[in-house]
Motif scaffolding. Structure first.
Motif, PDB file in Angstrom:
ATOM      1  N   TYR A 121       0.916  -1.168  -0.007  1.00  0.00           N
ATOM      2  CA  TYR A 121       0.043  -0.130  -0.167  1.00  0.00           C
ATOM      3  C   TYR A 121       0.996   1.390   0.139  1.00  0.00           C
ATOM      4  N   ALA A 122       0.641   2.177  -0.946  1.00  0.00           N
ATOM      5  CA  ALA A 122       1.400   3.384  -0.992  1.00  0.00           C
ATOM      6  C   ALA A 122       0.377   4.488  -1.130  1.00  0.00           C
ATOM      7  N   VAL A 123       0.996   5.883  -0.386  1.00  0.00           N
ATOM      8  CA  VAL A 123       0.125   6.994  -0.470  1.00  0.00           C
ATOM      9  C   VAL A 123       1.062   8.279  -0.414  1.00  0.00           C
ATOM     10  N   GLY A 166       2.545  -4.168  10.528  1.00  0.00           N
ATOM     11  CA  GLY A 166       3.311  -5.283  10.893  1.00  0.00           C
ATOM     12  C   GLY A 166       2.984  -6.434   9.912  1.00  0.00           C
ATOM     13  N   GLU A 167       1.837  -6.560   9.213  1.00  0.00           N
ATOM     14  CA  GLU A 167       1.470  -7.559   8.348  1.00  0.00           C
ATOM     15  C   GLU A 167       1.731  -7.113   6.829  1.00  0.00           C
ATOM     16  N   PHE A 168       1.738  -5.791   6.450  1.00  0.00           N
ATOM     17  CA  PHE A 168       1.759  -5.162   5.144  1.00  0.00           C
ATOM     18  C   PHE A 168       2.823  -4.220   4.938  1.00  0.00           C
ATOM     19  N   THR A 169       3.397  -4.286   3.857  1.00  0.00           N
ATOM     20  CA  THR A 169       4.474  -3.207   3.752  1.00  0.00           C
ATOM     21  C   THR A 169       3.767  -1.889   3.315  1.00  0.00           C
ATOM     22  N   ILE A 170       3.835  -0.729   4.024  1.00  0.00           N
ATOM     23  CA  ILE A 170       3.224   0.491   3.905  1.00  0.00           C
ATOM     24  C   ILE A 170       4.172   1.715   3.635  1.00  0.00           C
TER      25      ILE A 170
END
Length: 234
Positions: A121-123, A166-170
């Motif tokens: 996810y990226a923003v 902790g579960e996904f790369t943000i």
């Protein structure tokens, strides 16, 4: 494959059918589609809506080069996941149809941010509210669809991901400095928002999408003018 998926609906409680309001001869959602068509890396352009809204958007989507995808009304996360599966997408650029000044330049900046770290996810932050997008890796999107139970996470698509760093790369980062203007708001929620945005379009729209740099320059010019007027009145 990278796809722009723009969600739109008609039944806003505060401003019904806001996506179909007119701005200089085009509807709000058409302005959003026209801007997002400029994302050079995208290969599919999809307007994702619900069964009750589809016929109101079909011709407008086709006119702007978007394919219409119909999914659940309330479960927008499922709508996105189904669209990603249907079109074989690997990355989704998520945008909403009530942002007629959404920026293709910021979309491309956000794609670069996602690619740099292989993020789920990226923003990009600090641009005017209503100009940005979210970029989602489809495996993470499908995981969210499988496990999200909170109604808020199903309605708003991305909270399942960014609530779990902790579960996904943000990946989050401010937009480039020249595009930062976090105090400005150009999203459409209320009638006052519409009046304000309609005024912006009267000032800035010349038949092609308004770029973020022109929008920021306008805000800066207005701020300088207001400051000058204030100084003269003291």
């Amino acid at each position: 494959m990278i796809g722009v998926v723009l969600q739109a609906r008609l039944d806003s409680s505060r401003l019904p059918a806001k996506a179909l309001l007119d701005l200089q001869g085009k509807t709000v959602v058409q302005h959003a589609m026209a801007a997002l068509r400029r994302v050079s890396a995208a290969e599919r352009f999809i307007l994702a809506t619900d069964p009750g809204s589809a016929e109101f958007f079909r011709q407008k989507a086709e006119a702007e080069g978007f394919e219409l995808f119909i999914g659940p009304k309330e479960d927008v996360l499922r709508r996105y996941a189904d669209a990603a599966r249907h079109y074989g997408l690997e990355l989704v650029i998520r945008a909403t149809g009530d942002n007629p000044l959404v920026s293709w330049e910021i979309a491309e900046e956000t794609l670069s941010l996602q690619r740099a770290g292989g993020a789920d996810y990226a923003v990009c932050t600090e641009s005017p509210l209503g100009t940005g997008v979210e970029v989602i890796a489809v495996p993470a999107l499908l995981t969210a669809d499988t496990y999200a139970e909170d109604p808020y996470e199903r309605e708003h698509v991305c909270p399942f991901l960014y609530r779990r760093p902790g579960e996904f790369t943000i990946s989050t980062a401010p937009v480039r400095e020249s595009r930062r203007c976090p105090t400005e708001r150009v999203t459409l929620d209320t009638l006052d928002d519409y009046r304000y945005i309609a005024g912006l379009f009267r000032e800035l729209y010349g038949g092609t999408p308004v770029g973020i740099d022109r929008l920021i320059a306008y805000f800066n010019e207005r701020s300088s003018s207001d400051t000058g007027n204030g100084a003269k009145n003291t």
